[in-house]
Design a protein around this motif. Sequence first.
Motif, mmCIF file in Angstrom:
data_model
loop_
_atom_site.group_PDB
_atom_site.id
_atom_site.type_symbol
_atom_site.label_atom_id
_atom_site.label_comp_id
_atom_site.label_asym_id
_atom_site.label_seq_id
_atom_site.Cartn_x
_atom_site.Cartn_y
_atom_site.Cartn_z
ATOM 1 N N ALA A 11 -23.030 29.355 -51.175
ATOM 2 C CA ALA A 11 -22.157 30.312 -50.495
ATOM 3 C C ALA A 11 -22.258 31.683 -51.155
ATOM 4 O O ALA A 11 -22.327 32.715 -50.474
ATOM 5 N N THR A 48 -16.844 27.157 -48.344
ATOM 6 C CA THR A 48 -18.292 27.171 -48.553
ATOM 7 C C THR A 48 -19.031 26.785 -47.276
ATOM 8 O O THR A 48 -20.119 27.292 -46.996
ATOM 9 N N ILE A 108 -19.208 29.852 -44.825
ATOM 10 C CA ILE A 108 -20.216 30.834 -45.231
ATOM 11 C C ILE A 108 -21.620 30.270 -45.041
ATOM 12 O O ILE A 108 -22.510 30.920 -44.482
ATOM 13 N N SER A 109 -21.803 29.032 -45.475
ATOM 14 C CA SER A 109 -23.142 28.445 -45.470
ATOM 15 C C SER A 109 -23.679 28.216 -44.065
ATOM 16 O O SER A 109 -24.885 28.368 -43.820
#
Length: 333
Positions: free
Chosen positions: A195, A252, A255-256
Amino acid sequence: MEFSRFTEVPNLHQLKQAQEQLEGVVYQTPLEYSHSLSERFGASIYLKREDLQKVRSYKLRGAYHKIVNLPTDLKAIGVVAASAGNHAQGVAYACASLKIKGTIFMPKTTPLQKIEAVRFFAKDYARIKLVGDTYDDAYKASLDFAIKHQAVFIHPFDDYDVIAGQASVGLELLNQMQQMPDFIISPFGGGGLSAGLGLVKKYLAPSIQLIAVEPEGAPSLSESLEANKVLELSVIDRFVDGASVKRIGDKTFEISKSQVNQVLKISVKSLCRTMLDLYQKEGILAEPAGALSVAALEELTSEIKGKQVVCIISGGNFDPKRFPEIGKLANLP
């Protein structure tokens, strides 16, 4: 109890602030050109050596950034963490450095080498509690403890302050490169490092292909991406203790899913062969999670040919006494 300096996805200015706070605390780890890997794969391959960090993993970056920004009254109460090993060492180092009391929950299955390292870095400031068989067991116990004692929980990955700290790996390697990399290959467990790298990519180098690599026996990201929501796996293989969680982070994941270009799953056999190769040919003592990025090169041979590639060696907390076990696993039929 919860406290966050960053309550939303950090912007580039905030990522750079985090990096500045870490100056003098973390090492700027080497970015090494690998002649053997470059020749083998027909690419320019660099290794970002976070295994040479102060606690032998990148986890110090996120843990310290989180803890140093706590208000004085919360520092006085102390912090709580859960970890399979590397985050624990980062929290222990930060507690001792900042003279803050901490309680760290770790699975009973954590390698002894990692437990002893946590005790070393903690000095008299953090104590260890061994609970359950997986990170998830330790995580649940640590949350109960944090609520009971009104202590701040230091999440190992699903926290914007922690993600901002891990992003310093990306800012650092871009500064070290003479030209922009085409690929950055990163291990993926809970997702804090990927992330952070993803945010650096988003703000500074959107053309980079960010490859996330997870253990075949703990494909938490792959399963979640397929479902388009965070899933909790019922069973995972704990061999890659530094990158095996049943449930990745919500932050995370968000974002990922927009910044990670590809996810690869690596078998234990392939990973063990890579660990042996890294030790014999590069002189690198990588833990299983730390070798995931290099193991992924085999899966990317045609894509990376002629390209600039950075592999994150995320950690080196590995007991060499385990090499006979690694050798057997590497030669399985």
